[in-house]
Motif scaffolding. Structure first.
Motif, PDB file in Angstrom:
ATOM      1  N   LYS A 183      12.671   7.731  -4.335  1.00 49.37           N
ATOM      2  CA  LYS A 183      12.746   8.999  -5.014  1.00 49.37           C
ATOM      3  C   LYS A 183      11.688  10.051  -4.517  1.00 49.37           C
ATOM      4  N   PRO A 184      11.838  11.410  -4.499  1.00 51.49           N
ATOM      5  CA  PRO A 184      11.146  12.285  -4.089  1.00 51.49           C
ATOM      6  C   PRO A 184       9.887  12.519  -5.062  1.00 51.49           C
ATOM      7  N   GLU A 185       8.780  13.173  -4.513  1.00 49.59           N
ATOM      8  CA  GLU A 185       7.540  13.016  -5.071  1.00 49.59           C
ATOM      9  C   GLU A 185       7.555  13.986  -6.236  1.00 49.59           C
ATOM     10  N   LYS A 186       8.590  15.112  -6.296  1.00 49.32           N
ATOM     11  CA  LYS A 186       8.632  16.014  -7.468  1.00 49.32           C
ATOM     12  C   LYS A 186       9.255  15.070  -8.731  1.00 49.32           C
ATOM     13  N   SER A 222       0.706  -1.215   0.234  1.00 47.36           N
ATOM     14  CA  SER A 222       0.110   0.081   0.149  1.00 47.36           C
ATOM     15  C   SER A 222       0.873   1.163   0.018  1.00 47.36           C
ATOM     16  N   VAL A 223       0.265   2.357  -0.193  1.00 41.91           N
ATOM     17  CA  VAL A 223       0.965   3.649  -0.238  1.00 41.91           C
ATOM     18  C   VAL A 223       1.240   4.059   1.156  1.00 41.91           C
ATOM     19  N   PRO A 224       2.561   4.503   1.361  1.00 39.84           N
ATOM     20  CA  PRO A 224       2.984   4.654   2.826  1.00 39.84           C
ATOM     21  C   PRO A 224       2.471   6.057   3.247  1.00 39.84           C
ATOM     22  N   SER A 225       2.267   6.255   4.500  1.00 32.49           N
ATOM     23  CA  SER A 225       1.453   7.464   5.225  1.00 32.49           C
ATOM     24  C   SER A 225       2.582   8.620   4.598  1.00 32.49           C
ATOM     25  N   GLY A 226       1.741   9.646   4.319  1.00 41.06           N
ATOM     26  CA  GLY A 226       2.325  10.895   4.014  1.00 41.06           C
ATOM     27  C   GLY A 226       2.534  10.950   2.386  1.00 41.06           C
ATOM     28  N   CYS A 286       1.985  10.974  -1.567  1.00 42.05           N
ATOM     29  CA  CYS A 286       0.622  11.482  -2.513  1.00 42.05           C
ATOM     30  C   CYS A 286      -0.065  10.273  -3.199  1.00 42.05           C
ATOM     31  N   LYS A 287      -1.273   9.593  -2.597  1.00 46.34           N
ATOM     32  CA  LYS A 287      -1.855   8.511  -3.019  1.00 46.34           C
ATOM     33  C   LYS A 287      -2.267   8.628  -4.588  1.00 46.34           C
ATOM     34  N   ASN A 288      -2.687   9.963  -4.716  1.00 48.88           N
ATOM     35  CA  ASN A 288      -3.115  10.066  -6.345  1.00 48.88           C
ATOM     36  C   ASN A 288      -2.141  10.042  -7.165  1.00 48.88           C
ATOM     37  N   LEU A 289      -1.009  10.584  -6.857  1.00 45.65           N
ATOM     38  CA  LEU A 289       0.200  10.583  -7.461  1.00 45.65           C
ATOM     39  C   LEU A 289       0.619   9.132  -8.075  1.00 45.65           C
ATOM     40  N   VAL A 290       0.624   8.164  -6.951  1.00 42.87           N
ATOM     41  CA  VAL A 290       0.983   6.846  -7.018  1.00 42.87           C
ATOM     42  C   VAL A 290       0.208   6.179  -8.071  1.00 42.87           C
TER      43      VAL A 290
END
Length: 820
Positions: free
Chosen positions: A379-382, A345-349, A351-355
């Motif tokens: 890798k960072p979200e950016k 699952s997507v880790p806390s904190g 962005c789930k939508n980006l994943v």
């Protein structure tokens, strides 16, 4: 446990998913679907207890489970029909609604005995818990013995296989196999059913590169039920593109025959005549590329031996092949997160939508999910945002993504001949997630590759067999007189990305195909920056929203032969550079909006003297006049979901002069067509006329007899058409008539016997009470398709015409229940 036991749970789960979707999509079935959902959810826990109990049921209990399985399977197929039913087909919707109600009553009656099913589950569980499985020790000893022995065979044996497997799977480890196993349970169940229901034979696992075929085969190899069924006698071999066939044949022969390695391997087509110990054995051949290699490796006929062939192409019989499906959205997210974050699952904190957006670009393909997810680890979200932008343009996420995914996928193209590979690359010209009309594709290939229609169709089938595209299932597909304009092709987006990746190599002005990977509000800036030079592209594909005069910029395409315009709008200005496309042969204009679009600047067609094929979809057909510049070489015109606007029936317009060489005219799903304009009958070059799915068409012109070149006449699904004009009997070259689903037609013209060249009639779902007596004179007739209840009318014709086939087809829908 019987095969039917573990299938009930899978079918029930699949049916439940379809019912949930059906209740949300179609109001007509909502109540019935919700009742069925409640019934199945109540009994599903009990089904799962039986499914995973692991013990064989007595025969009478197996019969009860089999009945349940068959009922649920019928329900699954019925919901598929409901979901695929078109909204305009009210009669069929009513029929399916009635069938859904009957299904609800049948399942409810079956579930009225919950005590019986619970007792079955309890007994099943008690027996399973009391079964101590000492056979595991014996199986493990046998595995160790066979593996140690295999190391001595063929100069490398197990070590050689390990190296080949590592090369085929790149750097995958045991942990990777566990990750890849996500979503394969349904596939395992279906393949096991095929193998368990037969006493040996050849079966296949097929699918596009990266879909998880090898992983599925490995999962089957270590599956407890498979090992128990084959008594742990399983041989797994990787064949690859350049195999040493004689070494592989030797290993297979020693395994299936039990002979010592000192004995010579027999020649091909060897029939084993000695005494055989009745022991089941399984040979798994992974990464098989050609039928020649398969034939060489399966030439031994050993009773009780099962061969499972894993290939990117369909090398075994369709009924014996499982096509690996891509992962569902939930399964894809789980696999992607495992590779990117080390958890499902997507880790806390984060962005789930980006994943979800990045994972969705992989379109459920396990290899793409794994490679993309691994490249984004830590890798960072950016950075993720940049990857999403590149993926949406059909570009690789990074160098690793390009080398591990696209290059591995590109291996699927290595065995294609040059023309077939070019045809595959042409598929990148069509938008993602859209069905591609088969007619458009074949016309395009005919014109740009200078091939015949039969060759184009053969290439299509070849690409389908190699899992490089998906053909829509349609019984008409491949028939001699089949229409293609309402049959579609689809392609996985990763394969489309591969076509884009290969096509977009080099400077933009030098590319053979100039393609927009996705819909944008304007043309790509890269095109504008380079528009000082000519573009040498032969195929140009543009996908935008509404375009006005100011949003187009000047471009020159001196070599363009194909132009595909996709847009979503109620009005659209055609690009001015069309006037410079002097070589244009195919023009496709498709509006994906909700209502027909008005086209502006249609006068630019004046310079399209070489245009041979025109496809207009969901647009207003421009009015024709005597000042309209003739399209002197236009051979094929298709008007799909268009507003005709009386354009062909303008007073004094010489349509034959505007389209002097038109040979094929298709008008489909045009709801404002009330009567076929008589002006069409002046097109003496017309060979094929298709007026289909036009609900208001009530009459045909009486001067239809002027179309002396006409060979194919399709009029199906025109419910208001009440009669065929007598003049149709004067079309002496006519070979095919399709009047199926013309429910208001009550008879054929009495003098139809004059059509001496008529070969086929399709008259399903026509309310005929009799047939013309002159039909016995149809000396060339070889195939009639009609409803079961009127097939007897053709018995006399069958006696008079040697070789005539009368095919009694089931009705697509019936309204008989309204009279009950």
């Amino acid at each position: 446990m019987a095969v039917t036991d573990f299938f009930v749970g899978e079918i029930a789960t699949e049916l439940l998913k379809q019912l949930v979707f059906l209740s949300a999509k179609a109001c007509r079935y909502k109540g019935t679907a919700e009742n069925l959902i409640a019934l199945i959810e109540d009994v599903q826990p009990t089904i799962k207890e039986i499914q995973f109990g692991g013990v064989e049921l007595p025969a009478h209990r197996q019969a009860q489970i089999r009945m349940l399985s068959e009922t649920l399977e019928k329900g699954r197929k019925l919901t598929e029909n409901c979901l695929s039913c078109r909204r305009w087909n009210v009669g069929r919707q009513l029929y399916l609604s009635k069938k859904m109600e009957k299904l609800e009553k049948t399942i409810a009656a079956f579930f009225r005995g919950p005590i019986l099913t619970n007792i079955l589950a309890d007994v099943h569980l008690l027996r399973a818990n009391s079964d101590v499985r000492w056979d595991r020790v014996d199986r493990n000893l046998e595995i160790m013995n066979e593996q140690l022995g295999s190391m001595k065979i063929g100069g490398g044996g197990m070590i050689t296989d390990a190296l080949k497997l590592a090369e085929a799977m790149e750097i995958e480890t045991t942990d990777d196999l566990e990750k890849f196993g996500v979503g394969l349970e349904l596939g395992k169940t279906k393949v096991k059913k095929m193998m368990f229901n037969s006493n040996g034979g050849i079966f296949g696992i097929s699918g596009m590169g990266g879909v998880g075929k090898t992983t599925l085969a490995r999962e089957l190899e270590r599956d407890d039920q498979v090992q128990r069924h084959f008594e742990n006698r399983i041989l797994f071999l990787t064949v690859s593109q350049s195999p040493i066939l004689e070494e592989l044949r030797a290993r297979i022969w020693y395994f299936v025959s039990g002979c010592e390695s000192a004995n010579p391997v027999p020649d091909s087509n060897f029939q084993f005549e000695g005494q055989v110990v009745q022991t089941r054995k399984l040979v798994i051949l992974d990464d098989v590329w050609t039928t020649q290699a398969l034939d060489r490796l399966t030439s031994f006929k050993i009773p009780g031996c099962t061969t499972l062939v894993v290939s990117r192409s369909k090398l075994t019989e369709p009924k014996s092949t499982y096509d690996v499906e891509v992962l569902t959205e939930d399964e894809a997210i789980s696999l992607f997160c495992l590779c990117a974050f080390g958890q499902k699952s997507v880790p806390s904190g984060f962005c789930k939508n980006l994943v979800k957006q990045v994972a969705s670009e992989c379109k459920g393909l396990p290899l793409a999910l794994k490679v993309t997810g691994a490249s984004l680890k830590e890798k960072p979200e950016k950075y993720w945002e940049g990857v999403l932008q590149r993926l949406s343009r059909g570009e690789p996420a990074d160098e690793t993504h390009e080398s591990r995914l696209l290059h591995q996928m590109e291996a699927s193209l290595e065995n294609l001949d040059p023309t077939t590979k070019e045809c595959f690359l042409d598929l990148g010209a069509f938008p993602e997630d859209r069905k591609i009309p088969l007619d458009v594709l074949i016309n395009m290939w005919i014109e740009i590759h200078d091939i015949e229609e039969g060759t184009a169709f053969a290439i299509l089938v070849d690409l389908s067999h190699k899992n490089l595209l998906t053909l829509g299932k349609d019984p008409r597909l491949g028939s001699l007189y089949a229409s293609h304009y309402d049959i579609f092709v689809t392609q996985h987006d990763v394969l489309r990305d591969l076509a884009l990746h290969i096509s977009n190599v080099g400077k933009v002005n030098r590319r053979k195909r100039l393609l927009m990977p996705k819909r944008e509000s304007e043309l790509p800036r890269e095109w504008e920056r380079n528009n000082d030079d000519q573009y040498i592209a032969q195929i140009v594909s543009i996908h935008t929203g509404q375009m006005n005069e100011m949003e187009w910029f000047d471009m020159e395409f001196p070599k363009a032969e194909i132009l595909i315009l996709n847009f979503s709008s109620d009005k659209y200005v055609l690009p001015p550079f069309i006037t410079k496309m002097n070589r244009l042969r195919v023009l496709v204009i498709i509006n994906n909006g909700m209502s027909p679009a008005v086209l502006h600047d249609f006068s630019i067609f004046a310079n399209l003297s070489k245009l041979r094929s025109l496809w207009l979809e969901r647009v207003h057909v421009p009015d024709l006049s005597n000042t309209t510049v003739p399209l002197k070489n236009l051979n094929k015109m298709s008007l799909i979901l268009c507003k005709i606007n009386n354009s062909f029936n303008q007073t004094g317009v010489d349509v034959a002069n505007i389209f002097p060489k038109l040979g094929d005219l298709t008008i489909d799903h045009c709801d404002d067509l009330v009567a076929l304009p008589s002006s069409i009958c002046r097109m003496m070059s017309l060979n094929c006329l298709s007026i289909t799915n036009c609900p208001r068409l009530g009459a045909l012109p009486k001067n239809l007899s002027k179309l002396q070149g006409l060979e194919l006449l399709r009029l199906y699904a025109c419910p208001e058409l009440e009669a065929l004009p007598v003049e149709i009997c004067e079309l002496h070259r006519l070979k095919y008539i399709d009047i199926s689903q013309c429910v208001s037609l009550s008879c054929l013209p009495e003098k139809i016997g004059k059509l001496k060249k008529l070969e086929k009639i399709d008259m399903r779902e026509c309310c005929f009470s009799d047939r013309p007596s002159s039909a016995v004179s149809l000396e060339s007739l070889r195939h009639v398709i009609c409803d079961t209840d009127v097939a007897f009318m053709w018995d006399e014709v069958k006696k008079a015409v040697p070789g005539l086939k009368i095919e009694a087809a089931e009705k697509c829908f019936s309204l008989d229940w309204l009279d009950e």
